[in-house]
Design a protein around this motif. Structure first.
Motif, PDB file in Angstrom:
ATOM      1  N   GLN A 154      23.730  49.280  54.316  1.00  0.00           N
ATOM      2  CA  GLN A 154      23.512  50.393  53.402  1.00  0.00           C
ATOM      3  C   GLN A 154      24.524  51.508  53.654  1.00  0.00           C
ATOM      4  OE1 GLN A 154      21.339  50.178  50.885  1.00  0.00           O
ATOM      5  NE2 GLN A 154      20.881  48.107  51.645  1.00  0.00           N
ATOM      6  N   LEU A 155      25.140  51.976  52.596  1.00  0.00           N
ATOM      7  CA  LEU A 155      26.039  53.108  52.702  1.00  0.00           C
ATOM      8  C   LEU A 155      25.251  54.407  52.599  1.00  0.00           C
ATOM      9  CD1 LEU A 155      28.961  51.892  50.397  1.00  0.00           C
ATOM     10  CD2 LEU A 155      28.785  51.686  52.885  1.00  0.00           C
ATOM     11  N   ASP A 156      25.800  55.472  53.119  1.00  0.00           N
ATOM     12  CA  ASP A 156      25.186  56.799  53.051  1.00  0.00           C
ATOM     13  C   ASP A 156      26.037  57.665  52.131  1.00  0.00           C
ATOM     14  OD1 ASP A 156      23.884  59.184  53.408  1.00  0.00           O
ATOM     15  OD2 ASP A 156      24.523  59.484  55.494  1.00  0.00           O
ATOM     16  N   ASN A 157      25.603  57.803  50.875  1.00  0.00           N
ATOM     17  CA  ASN A 157      26.392  58.525  49.876  1.00  0.00           C
ATOM     18  C   ASN A 157      27.823  57.997  49.793  1.00  0.00           C
ATOM     19  OD1 ASN A 157      24.354  60.373  49.034  1.00  0.00           O
ATOM     20  ND2 ASN A 157      24.677  61.554  50.907  1.00  0.00           N
ATOM     21  N   GLY A 158      27.921  56.680  49.848  1.00  0.00           N
ATOM     22  CA  GLY A 158      29.220  56.031  49.749  1.00  0.00           C
ATOM     23  C   GLY A 158      29.985  55.924  51.051  1.00  0.00           C
ATOM     24  N   LEU A 159      29.446  56.493  52.129  1.00  0.00           N
ATOM     25  CA  LEU A 159      30.139  56.480  53.409  1.00  0.00           C
ATOM     26  C   LEU A 159      29.539  55.423  54.329  1.00  0.00           C
ATOM     27  CD1 LEU A 159      30.438  60.329  54.051  1.00  0.00           C
ATOM     28  CD2 LEU A 159      32.132  58.790  53.031  1.00  0.00           C
ATOM     29  N   PRO A 160      30.366  54.782  55.163  1.00  0.00           N
ATOM     30  CA  PRO A 160      29.838  53.743  56.057  1.00  0.00           C
ATOM     31  C   PRO A 160      28.969  54.338  57.149  1.00  0.00           C
ATOM     32  CG  PRO A 160      32.143  54.188  56.570  1.00  0.00           C
ATOM     33  CD  PRO A 160      31.831  54.957  55.318  1.00  0.00           C
ATOM     34  N   GLN A 161      27.961  53.575  57.548  1.00  0.00           N
ATOM     35  CA  GLN A 161      27.108  53.937  58.668  1.00  0.00           C
ATOM     36  C   GLN A 161      27.340  52.953  59.809  1.00  0.00           C
ATOM     37  OE1 GLN A 161      23.011  55.500  57.602  1.00  0.00           O
ATOM     38  NE2 GLN A 161      23.318  54.049  55.922  1.00  0.00           N
ATOM     39  N   LYS A 255      41.613  51.996  58.591  1.00  0.00           N
ATOM     40  CA  LYS A 255      41.217  53.180  59.356  1.00  0.00           C
ATOM     41  C   LYS A 255      39.910  53.741  58.791  1.00  0.00           C
ATOM     42  CE  LYS A 255      42.320  56.297  62.556  1.00  0.00           C
ATOM     43  NZ  LYS A 255      42.394  55.957  63.993  1.00  0.00           N
ATOM     44  N   PRO A 256      38.777  53.096  59.080  1.00  0.00           N
ATOM     45  CA  PRO A 256      37.517  53.587  58.526  1.00  0.00           C
ATOM     46  C   PRO A 256      37.018  54.878  59.160  1.00  0.00           C
ATOM     47  CG  PRO A 256      37.144  51.680  59.934  1.00  0.00           C
ATOM     48  CD  PRO A 256      38.619  51.821  59.784  1.00  0.00           C
ATOM     49  N   TYR A 257      37.390  55.139  60.424  1.00  0.00           N
ATOM     50  CA  TYR A 257      36.994  56.362  61.119  1.00  0.00           C
ATOM     51  C   TYR A 257      38.247  57.048  61.651  1.00  0.00           C
ATOM     52  CZ  TYR A 257      32.465  53.899  61.485  1.00  0.00           C
ATOM     53  OH  TYR A 257      31.306  53.213  61.230  1.00  0.00           O
ATOM     54  N   LEU A 258      38.409  58.320  61.362  1.00  0.00           N
ATOM     55  CA  LEU A 258      39.573  59.034  61.880  1.00  0.00           C
ATOM     56  C   LEU A 258      39.544  59.134  63.402  1.00  0.00           C
ATOM     57  CD1 LEU A 258      40.112  61.996  59.386  1.00  0.00           C
ATOM     58  CD2 LEU A 258      41.589  60.004  59.738  1.00  0.00           C
ATOM     59  N   GLN A 259      38.338  59.247  63.988  1.00  0.00           N
ATOM     60  CA  GLN A 259      38.235  59.498  65.424  1.00  0.00           C
ATOM     61  C   GLN A 259      38.255  58.223  66.262  1.00  0.00           C
ATOM     62  OE1 GLN A 259      35.856  59.575  63.182  1.00  0.00           O
ATOM     63  NE2 GLN A 259      33.773  59.683  64.025  1.00  0.00           N
ATOM     64  N   PHE A 260      38.276  57.053  65.610  1.00  0.00           N
ATOM     65  CA  PHE A 260      38.252  55.788  66.347  1.00  0.00           C
ATOM     66  C   PHE A 260      39.450  54.925  65.945  1.00  0.00           C
ATOM     67  CE2 PHE A 260      33.567  56.744  66.029  1.00  0.00           C
ATOM     68  CZ  PHE A 260      33.434  57.149  67.353  1.00  0.00           C
ATOM     69  N   PRO A 261      39.802  53.935  66.776  1.00  0.00           N
ATOM     70  CA  PRO A 261      40.978  53.114  66.476  1.00  0.00           C
ATOM     71  C   PRO A 261      40.872  52.388  65.141  1.00  0.00           C
ATOM     72  CG  PRO A 261      40.257  52.778  68.744  1.00  0.00           C
ATOM     73  CD  PRO A 261      39.198  53.591  68.072  1.00  0.00           C
ATOM     74  N   GLY A 262      42.017  52.181  64.523  1.00  0.00           N
ATOM     75  CA  GLY A 262      42.067  51.396  63.302  1.00  0.00           C
ATOM     76  C   GLY A 262      42.056  49.913  63.602  1.00  0.00           C
ATOM     77  N   SER A 263      42.067  49.122  62.547  1.00  0.00           N
ATOM     78  CA  SER A 263      42.043  47.662  62.672  1.00  0.00           C
ATOM     79  C   SER A 263      43.390  47.089  62.258  1.00  0.00           C
ATOM     80  CB  SER A 263      40.926  47.064  61.805  1.00  0.00           C
ATOM     81  OG  SER A 263      39.654  47.441  62.302  1.00  0.00           O
ATOM     82  N   GLY A 264      43.924  46.231  63.109  1.00  0.00           N
ATOM     83  CA  GLY A 264      45.246  45.685  62.881  1.00  0.00           C
ATOM     84  C   GLY A 264      45.241  44.181  62.672  1.00  0.00           C
ATOM     85  N   HIS A 310      46.969  53.640  50.934  1.00  0.00           N
ATOM     86  CA  HIS A 310      46.921  54.999  51.455  1.00  0.00           C
ATOM     87  C   HIS A 310      46.225  55.050  52.817  1.00  0.00           C
ATOM     88  CE1 HIS A 310      46.521  59.400  51.292  1.00  0.00           C
ATOM     89  NE2 HIS A 310      45.281  59.227  51.681  1.00  0.00           N
ATOM     90  N   ASN A 311      45.100  54.375  52.927  1.00  0.00           N
ATOM     91  CA  ASN A 311      44.328  54.418  54.169  1.00  0.00           C
ATOM     92  C   ASN A 311      45.084  53.782  55.323  1.00  0.00           C
ATOM     93  OD1 ASN A 311      42.120  52.692  55.945  1.00  0.00           O
ATOM     94  ND2 ASN A 311      41.498  54.811  55.544  1.00  0.00           N
ATOM     95  N   ALA A 312      45.868  52.750  55.062  1.00  0.00           N
ATOM     96  CA  ALA A 312      46.578  52.055  56.136  1.00  0.00           C
ATOM     97  C   ALA A 312      47.561  52.967  56.851  1.00  0.00           C
ATOM     98  CB  ALA A 312      47.298  50.828  55.579  1.00  0.00           C
ATOM     99  N   PHE A 313      48.143  53.923  56.139  1.00  0.00           N
ATOM    100  CA  PHE A 313      49.066  54.852  56.792  1.00  0.00           C
ATOM    101  C   PHE A 313      48.333  55.799  57.740  1.00  0.00           C
ATOM    102  CE2 PHE A 313      51.861  53.492  53.364  1.00  0.00           C
ATOM    103  CZ  PHE A 313      53.079  53.401  54.021  1.00  0.00           C
ATOM    104  N   ARG A 314      47.035  55.999  57.538  1.00  0.00           N
ATOM    105  CA  ARG A 314      46.257  56.834  58.459  1.00  0.00           C
ATOM    106  C   ARG A 314      46.154  56.195  59.849  1.00  0.00           C
ATOM    107  NH1 ARG A 314      43.367  60.939  56.150  1.00  0.00           N
ATOM    108  NH2 ARG A 314      42.950  60.866  53.899  1.00  0.00           N
ATOM    109  N   ARG A 315      46.306  54.880  59.896  1.00  0.00           N
ATOM    110  CA  ARG A 315      46.144  54.167  61.170  1.00  0.00           C
ATOM    111  C   ARG A 315      47.309  54.405  62.125  1.00  0.00           C
ATOM    112  NH1 ARG A 315      48.295  49.047  61.921  1.00  0.00           N
ATOM    113  NH2 ARG A 315      47.664  48.045  63.882  1.00  0.00           N
ATOM    114  N   LEU A 316      48.443  54.827  61.612  1.00  0.00           N
ATOM    115  CA  LEU A 316      49.670  54.871  62.403  1.00  0.00           C
ATOM    116  C   LEU A 316      49.728  56.141  63.236  1.00  0.00           C
ATOM    117  CD1 LEU A 316      52.068  53.600  59.614  1.00  0.00           C
ATOM    118  CD2 LEU A 316      50.948  52.270  61.411  1.00  0.00           C
TER     119      LEU A 316
END
Length: 448
Positions: A154-161, A255-264, A310-316
């Protein structure tokens, strides 16, 4: 590359004998953004296709944007009459689907190997690169590694939990690498691994990664690059399906979370000659250095492939083991191109830059093009990070700059195909512009 109808027909008939409850089969192929498209065929009709009947789908299905829409790209889509193009069945890929509520099969299709392949189809782009390398006596061996996150269904207002810990029922919101996480999520992970094996994918190591609910699954090495990329694509599809069956969402979002590592998407590649000698180990590993130099030279010009949205560039940058410059190093996970410790027979590169949601066919094609270019140019690379922690070459960090760097680069156009490069860059440019056409809550907070 074409398959004999008798072989395909035998595959379909064997499948029907082993799975008599399956009435439909999804015929699927990967489009430019890395999503599957296709048609659901009655299995009786699949037998006719396997026997030689034509299989046609719209050519422009390959050009779909991230949201499934069509963009005007040259004369494609709106001035070409939306023609059909021939596809063929990929032998060995007819498998049962066990994550749907009803019995179902799936089989991959492609235009490569047909009389008129689609120049910008991702699988065809990789097929051309591999064919060229084989003609030069270069035989890649490839293994993919994919990171992904589990979220609550279940998403929370469109955001992942955060995914719920099956043992405690609490959110798995603590970043860690603990082996116990594999035990706590063993039901869904074991099902993912078994389902992948049922698809013919050689699953090897499973790792609990640093992010909360983040995991990595490795595949076995293959001397068939197309099949290796098939595995990566099919794994993403089956993993999402299995996760939903267990009450989770599986996502390969970069990069689903800014504060945690992205997925490669990490790709191991070694190169051999026809006699089985490791080409990278030749001349006291001088060939390795040349190959690395070629990879690093083309890397800034292939960023729309390695970071496809767009999101993939956040991972770098800014997190663990995510590079911000084109770099290399021995046993160094901060490098884009890592050289794992190994004996000369197994000497290889590990390309670590691509995001997990990148298109595996195109990622592998770009890596191989870089290696090929390096072996041809015979240049020495910049200093490895082991010798100089500041070593590295800049690469674009947003999509529009990345597209400009890719579209007119002569070597990239030569190695990957000029028609593909033009189509791909315009697809990415249009996707990026479409993404910008929405005012989000932050803009109202800042500027209202």
């Amino acid at each position: 590359m074409k398959s004999q109808p008798s072989t395909l027909l035998a595959e379909v008939r064997t499948f029907r004998q082993n799975h008599p409850d399956v009435r439909y089969v999804d015929l699927i192929a990967l489009d430019i953004p890395g999503h599957f498209y296709g048609k659901r065929y009655p299995i009786e009709m699949l037998e006719k296709v396997a026997a030689g009947s034509p299989l046609k789908l719209p050519q422009n299905a390959v050009l779909l944007g991230v949201q499934g829409g069509l963009f005007k790209i040259g004369d494609y889509c709106f001035h070409d009459g939306d023609p059909d193009a021939n596809r063929r069945l990929v032998p060995g890929t007819l498998k049962p689907v066990n994550w749907e509520s009803q019995p179902l099969g799936q089989m991959m299709i492609t235009s490569d190997g047909t009389d008129a392949p689609i120049e910008f189809e991702p699988r065809e782009v990789l097929a051309k690169v591999l064919e060229r390398l084989h003609h030069k006596g270069i035989h890649p061996v490839v293994a993919f590694e994919l990171e992904f996150y589990l979220f609550d269904k279940q998403l929370d207002n469109g955001l992942p939990q955060f995914a719920r810990d099956p043992l405690s029922g609490d959110a798995d919101d603590q970043p860690n690498l603990h082996i116990e996480r594999l035990s706590r999520f063993s039901d869904v992970l074991d099902d993912m691994a078994q389902t992948a094996k049922d698809q013919g994918i050689d699953i090897t190591v499973i790792t609990a990664e640093l992010g909360p609910g983040q995991f990595e699954i490795n595949f076995g090495h293959l001397d068939d690059g197309l099949r290796a990329a098939d595995w990566a694509a099919l794994f993403c599809r089956s993993t999402r399906g299995v996760a939903l069956k267990h009450g989770y969402r599986a996502s390969f979002m970069a990069k689903p979370y800014l504060q945690f590592p992205g997925s490669g998407m990490h790709v191991h590649v070694s190169l051999y000659d026809g006699a089985g000698n490791n080409l990278l180990a030749a001349h006291q590993q001088q060939s390795l250095r040349h190959a690395v130099a070629g990879c690093l030279e083309l890397l800034p010009h292939c960023m729309p492939i390695f970071s496809p949205n767009h999101n993939a560039f956040r991972r770098l940058g800014g997190t663990v083991n995510a590079a911000t410059r084109a770099s290399w190093g021995f046993e160094d996970r901060d490098a884009c191109v890592r050289i794992p410790e190994s004996d000369p027979r197994n000497l290889r590169i590990e390309h670590r830059l691509a995001s997990a949601d990148a298109n595996p066919y195109l990622v592998l094609a770009a890596i191989l093009a870089g290696l090929e270019h390096g072996l041809e140019a015979k240049r020495d690379p910049i200093a490895p990070l082991n010798d100089d922690r500041t070593s590295g070459a800049d690469f674009p960090l947003d999509m529009l700059d990345a597209v400009r760097a890719m579209q007119h680069h002569a070597v990239v156009r030569d190695k990957l195909g000029a028609e593909f490069v033009d189509v791909y860059c315009e697809n990415k440019r249009q996707d990026h512009l479409a993404f910008q056409q929405e005012i989000n809550a932050r803009e109202y907070r800042w500027f209202l």
